[in-house]
Design a protein around this motif. Structure first.
Motif, PDB file in Angstrom:
ATOM      1  N   GLU A  44     -14.131  -3.427   6.474  1.00 30.49           N
ATOM      2  CA  GLU A  44     -12.974  -2.537   6.487  1.00 30.49           C
ATOM      3  C   GLU A  44     -11.987  -3.045   7.526  1.00 30.49           C
ATOM      4  OE1 GLU A  44     -13.680   1.719   6.338  1.00 30.49           O
ATOM      5  OE2 GLU A  44     -15.707   1.319   5.596  1.00 30.49           O
ATOM      6  N   VAL A  45     -10.723  -3.185   7.090  1.00 27.34           N
ATOM      7  CA  VAL A  45      -9.684  -3.690   7.979  1.00 27.34           C
ATOM      8  C   VAL A  45      -8.483  -2.750   7.994  1.00 27.34           C
ATOM      9  CG1 VAL A  45     -10.342  -6.121   7.665  1.00 27.34           C
ATOM     10  CG2 VAL A  45      -8.597  -5.128   6.183  1.00 27.34           C
ATOM     11  N   MET A  46      -7.781  -2.754   9.127  1.00 24.44           N
ATOM     12  CA  MET A  46      -6.507  -2.067   9.220  1.00 24.44           C
ATOM     13  C   MET A  46      -5.450  -3.096   8.829  1.00 24.44           C
ATOM     14  SD  MET A  46      -4.455  -0.421  12.418  1.00 24.44           S
ATOM     15  CE  MET A  46      -3.963  -2.029  13.023  1.00 24.44           C
ATOM     16  N   PHE A  47      -4.710  -2.816   7.779  1.00 21.14           N
ATOM     17  CA  PHE A  47      -3.704  -3.718   7.236  1.00 21.14           C
ATOM     18  C   PHE A  47      -2.352  -3.087   7.542  1.00 21.14           C
ATOM     19  CE2 PHE A  47      -1.136  -5.648   3.914  1.00 21.14           C
ATOM     20  CZ  PHE A  47      -1.648  -6.930   3.804  1.00 21.14           C
ATOM     21  N   SER A  48      -1.647  -3.661   8.505  1.00 19.50           N
ATOM     22  CA  SER A  48      -0.404  -3.073   8.987  1.00 19.50           C
ATOM     23  C   SER A  48       0.790  -3.968   8.656  1.00 19.50           C
ATOM     24  CB  SER A  48      -0.509  -2.882  10.502  1.00 19.50           C
ATOM     25  OG  SER A  48       0.704  -2.432  11.036  1.00 19.50           O
ATOM     26  N   THR A  49       1.794  -3.378   7.999  1.00 18.92           N
ATOM     27  CA  THR A  49       3.066  -4.052   7.747  1.00 18.92           C
ATOM     28  C   THR A  49       4.149  -3.225   8.435  1.00 18.92           C
ATOM     29  OG1 THR A  49       3.543  -2.823   5.712  1.00 18.92           O
ATOM     30  CG2 THR A  49       2.261  -4.871   5.482  1.00 18.92           C
ATOM     31  N   PRO A  50       5.378  -3.739   8.516  1.00 20.40           N
ATOM     32  CA  PRO A  50       6.436  -2.941   9.151  1.00 20.40           C
ATOM     33  C   PRO A  50       6.667  -1.593   8.456  1.00 20.40           C
ATOM     34  CG  PRO A  50       7.120  -5.222   9.000  1.00 20.40           C
ATOM     35  CD  PRO A  50       5.822  -5.110   8.230  1.00 20.40           C
ATOM     36  N   GLU A  51       6.281  -1.466   7.190  1.00 18.45           N
ATOM     37  CA  GLU A  51       6.519  -0.231   6.440  1.00 18.45           C
ATOM     38  C   GLU A  51       5.365   0.762   6.476  1.00 18.45           C
ATOM     39  OE1 GLU A  51       6.869  -3.335   4.671  1.00 18.45           O
ATOM     40  OE2 GLU A  51       8.920  -3.418   5.417  1.00 18.45           O
TER      41      GLU A  51
END
Length: 117
Positions: A44-51
């Motif tokens: 499980e990963v935290m997938f962070s984009t600017p949005e």
């Protein structure tokens, strides 16, 4: 089933939960393996984009998982693809998106490489 490549170039990705063997059957505890007999892992990963920020549950072959991945470790995702799925169980239809990667590699200096096959 169609696999759609996922672009990770503008994303920050960190481990959200320590990798675990993927369970094929919860009733028996059977561990999932791929067609080549390799154990599959759930990462499980935290997938962070600017949005937005999302927690993604990835399936990854065990040799592609870096050792010592702990919560918060920044990682690179190799070969990340998304696939739509649908099934019916006890008359209820379910659907979603499954994510699979070839490798999850730590970006921490001095971290170990993915396990050899």
């Amino acid at each position: 089933m169609r696999q759609i490549p996922v672009d990770t170039t503008n994303a920050t990705v960190m481990v959200a939960k320590t990798p675990q063997p993927k369970v094929k059957d919860r009733r028996t505890g059977e561990i999932a393996i791929d067609k080549d007999g390799v154990t599959l892992m759930t990462v499980e990963v935290m997938f962070s984009t600017p949005e937005e920020v999302e927690i993604l549950k990835l399936t990854v072959p065990q040799p592609g998982v870096s050792e010592d991945l702990t919560m918060g470790t920044p990682v690179a995702l190799t070969g990340l693809v998304a696939s739509a799925w649908e099934n019916e169980f006890n008359g209820q239809k379910r659907h979603g998106i499954a994510f699979r990667a070839v490798a999850v590699t730590s970006l921490v200096a001095g971290a170990s490489k993915p396990k050899a096959a």
